[in-house]
Design a protein around this motif. Structure first.
Motif, mmCIF file in Angstrom:
data_model
loop_
_atom_site.group_PDB
_atom_site.id
_atom_site.type_symbol
_atom_site.label_atom_id
_atom_site.label_comp_id
_atom_site.label_asym_id
_atom_site.label_seq_id
_atom_site.Cartn_x
_atom_site.Cartn_y
_atom_site.Cartn_z
ATOM 1 N N GLN A 65 0.836 -1.191 0.000
ATOM 2 C CA GLN A 65 0.000 0.000 0.000
ATOM 3 C C GLN A 65 0.876 1.247 0.000
ATOM 4 O O GLN A 65 1.977 1.227 0.560
ATOM 5 C CB GLN A 65 -0.906 0.023 1.238
ATOM 6 N N GLU A 103 -3.335 -12.265 -0.342
ATOM 7 C CA GLU A 103 -3.358 -12.341 1.117
ATOM 8 C C GLU A 103 -2.513 -13.507 1.607
ATOM 9 O O GLU A 103 -1.714 -13.368 2.541
ATOM 10 C CB GLU A 103 -4.795 -12.485 1.614
ATOM 11 N N ASP A 188 -6.456 -0.932 8.748
ATOM 12 C CA ASP A 188 -5.888 -1.341 7.462
ATOM 13 C C ASP A 188 -6.974 -1.262 6.388
ATOM 14 O O ASP A 188 -8.017 -1.911 6.513
ATOM 15 C CB ASP A 188 -5.365 -2.774 7.583
ATOM 16 N N HIS A 190 -7.217 -2.713 3.672
ATOM 17 C CA HIS A 190 -7.514 -4.049 3.156
ATOM 18 C C HIS A 190 -8.592 -4.742 3.996
ATOM 19 O O HIS A 190 -9.307 -5.613 3.498
ATOM 20 C CB HIS A 190 -6.249 -4.911 3.133
ATOM 21 N N ASN A 191 -8.708 -4.363 5.269
ATOM 22 C CA ASN A 191 -9.685 -5.002 6.147
ATOM 23 C C ASN A 191 -11.114 -4.540 5.889
ATOM 24 O O ASN A 191 -12.054 -5.059 6.506
ATOM 25 C CB ASN A 191 -9.327 -4.744 7.612
ATOM 26 N N ASP A 193 -11.967 -3.839 2.446
ATOM 27 C CA ASP A 193 -12.086 -3.964 0.990
ATOM 28 C C ASP A 193 -12.918 -5.199 0.655
ATOM 29 O O ASP A 193 -12.468 -6.330 0.860
ATOM 30 C CB ASP A 193 -10.687 -4.081 0.376
ATOM 31 N N TYR A 196 -11.904 -8.709 -0.993
ATOM 32 C CA TYR A 196 -11.352 -9.869 -0.287
ATOM 33 C C TYR A 196 -12.494 -10.701 0.298
ATOM 34 O O TYR A 196 -13.381 -10.166 0.976
ATOM 35 C CB TYR A 196 -10.413 -9.422 0.831
#
Length: 324
Positions: A65, A103, A188, A190-191, A193, A196
């Motif tokens: 990132q 991941e 984060d 990504h947590n 998004d 995923y």
């Protein structure tokens, strides 16, 4: 002053894990700056120093990132402020690996560097901040893959130098513990998004299950993992005995394997394929069942192709797994 329940919920399992070391040692704590690992690091410092342990905070920058290096520096500052004895930062290159998503590839790279850190520090233990919620998500994902008890047993409480003392602690407690202790946790991106699968399970699937089936779903999934882990350990041990009994020069005795119960025979075949070099991420149950047909459904088949590339075939009463 009474200790806040969420802080106590985090510190107690950390205390038990560290006390099991039985004496002075260096302990590494992996910390991303999120609530789970930040609460873990704080508990490790508090409990570890009471036990005379040296606590080292480790943050891994995956470089996935923008601004990841700045975030790593921020975590180092937080770890130093909470009183760790030393801080380490490692940057890893996350390469695409066959059969692994981004991941999983990042996780493999992270564990590899954490093992190197443990060796460098002569640390017998590296603490990871996975919680009961992470465990529930892992079990649910395993259920959707249909990959059997091995997947449903979820994350192990410990393996190698790694330990997950917070597997029985809810994420809400780690978040609250950080608030109570004045620790500013990082969210984060990504947590959140939805690209995923794990995020969709966390934000959509589990809340629906809780709403429609009642509270306690996460705890029930975690209990299921604990029970299946015990069962799987026993079955794996029995399958290892079958494999040892079947071992011959040049292969595995077909008669011995065929006489074993299916659950043990399938595990033995799976283990034999892995030992021969088949990649775990590519070896499926269909492959195992195909090899099993060579044992109990023999019709003169030439061979079964396996990932590797490998071939499983019968030769002179033996099951042979070899490169083509």
């Amino acid at each position: 002053m009474t200790l806040h329940p969420s802080v106590a919920a985090v510190r107690l399992p950390v205390r038990r894990t560290l006390a099991a070391l039985g004496g002075p040692a260096t302990v590494a704590v992996a910390c991303s700056g999120g609530a789970d690992s930040l609460a873990l690091a704080s508990a490790a410092v508090f409990e570890g120093h009471k036990l005379g342990l040296r606590v080292v905070g480790v943050t891994v920058d995956h470089g996935l990132q923008p601004g990841s290096a700045d975030q790593a520096d921020r975590v180092v500052s937080q770890l130093a402020a909470m009183g760790v004895d030393e801080t380490l930062t490692a940057r890893v290159e996350v390469d695409a690996v066959s059969g692994l998503g981004p991941e999983a590839a990042a996780r493999e790279a992270r564990y590899a560097v954490l093992e190197q850190v443990a060796a460098h520090l002569s640390a017998p233990l590296v603490l990871l901040g996975h919680t009961l919620d992470d465990q529930a998500e892992t079990v649910l994902l395993g259920l959707t893959r249909g990959s059997g008890g091995r997947s449903l047993q979820g994350m192990r409480p410990s393996f190698g130098v790694f330990a997950r003392p917070l597997l029985g602690v809810r994420r809400a407690d780690t978040v609250t513990a950080c608030l109570v202790e004045g620790l500013e946790a990082w969210d984060d991106p990504h947590n959140s998004d939805p690209g995923y699968t794990r995020v969709r399970v966390r934000d959509r699937v589990l809340p629906v299950l809780e709403s429609e089936l009642g509270p306690g779903i996460a705890e029930a999934l975690a209990r299921t993992a604990d029970q299946l882990r015990e069962d799987t350990a026993l079955l794996d041990a029995l399958a290892a005995d079958v494999l040892a009994d079947a071992h011959r020069d040049g292969g595995l005795d077909v008669t011995v394997l065929a006489a074993a119960p299916p659950s043990l025979r399938h595990r033995a075949v799976h283990r034999a394929a892995l030992d021969a070099g088949s990649p775990p991420s590519e070896l499926t149950r269909d492959h195992v069942l195909g090899v099993d047909e060579l044992l109990v459904g023999w019709r003169g088949q030439k061979w079964i192709d396996l990932p590797g590339p490998l071939r499983a075939l019968r030769r002179d009463g033996l099951l042979v797994i070899e490169a083509p």
